[in-house]
Scaffold this motif. Sequence first.
Motif, mmCIF file in Angstrom:
data_model
loop_
_atom_site.group_PDB
_atom_site.id
_atom_site.type_symbol
_atom_site.label_atom_id
_atom_site.label_comp_id
_atom_site.label_asym_id
_atom_site.label_seq_id
_atom_site.Cartn_x
_atom_site.Cartn_y
_atom_site.Cartn_z
ATOM 1 N N ARG A 12 0.815 -1.214 0.000
ATOM 2 C CA ARG A 12 0.000 0.000 0.000
ATOM 3 C C ARG A 12 0.845 1.259 0.000
ATOM 4 N NH1 ARG A 12 -4.440 2.451 -1.241
ATOM 5 N NH2 ARG A 12 -5.432 3.625 0.384
ATOM 6 N N SER B 141 -6.917 2.156 6.259
ATOM 7 C CA SER B 141 -6.482 2.191 4.866
ATOM 8 C C SER B 141 -7.457 1.472 3.926
ATOM 9 C CB SER B 141 -5.081 1.572 4.728
ATOM 10 O OG SER B 141 -5.117 0.176 4.943
ATOM 11 N N PHE B 142 -8.466 0.794 4.489
ATOM 12 C CA PHE B 142 -9.455 0.078 3.686
ATOM 13 C C PHE B 142 -10.595 1.008 3.296
ATOM 14 C CE2 PHE B 142 -8.268 -3.846 6.389
ATOM 15 C CZ PHE B 142 -7.244 -4.182 5.527
ATOM 16 N N THR B 143 -11.377 0.579 2.314
ATOM 17 C CA THR B 143 -12.578 1.329 1.966
ATOM 18 C C THR B 143 -13.594 1.179 3.103
ATOM 19 O OG1 THR B 143 -13.642 -0.569 0.895
ATOM 20 C CG2 THR B 143 -12.246 0.845 -0.503
ATOM 21 N N GLN B 144 -14.500 2.113 3.188
ATOM 22 C CA GLN B 144 -15.528 2.045 4.216
ATOM 23 C C GLN B 144 -16.376 0.786 4.051
ATOM 24 O OE1 GLN B 144 -15.854 3.945 7.035
ATOM 25 N NE2 GLN B 144 -17.221 2.256 7.513
ATOM 26 N N GLU B 145 -16.607 0.405 2.815
ATOM 27 C CA GLU B 145 -17.395 -0.805 2.555
ATOM 28 C C GLU B 145 -16.713 -2.046 3.154
ATOM 29 O OE1 GLU B 145 -19.461 -3.057 -1.251
ATOM 30 O OE2 GLU B 145 -17.716 -1.778 -1.599
#
Length: 103
Positions: free
Chosen positions: A63, A89-93
């Motif tokens: 990343r 660092s991940f998407t909210q989904e």
Amino acid sequence: MGFARRLGIMVRAVDSVFEKLPPELECIPAKKTVDDAIIAIQSFVMNAFGCLENLAWMWVCERPVWNGGKQLDPMKVGLGPKCKEVRASFTQEFITHLENRQD
């Protein structure tokens, strides 16, 4: 390398369980046979957790994920809720997906 190695071990563990305790088995297996199956199941579970850790490390390295401009402490690399920098660092989904499966 660790992820692929773990997947191979998991395949062998599943094969071993079904070899020792086939679904069509009608008799009560010997204790040694059951113990061997338990060892394979435990190996599967531990390697599944190891795969998740390997995936977290791949994500952090590719990343890259940092903590205030510094490399993350190795104890803070993972997919669990205590690994705040990684989760951020991940998407909210995906965060929601992880949270919905936490229990």
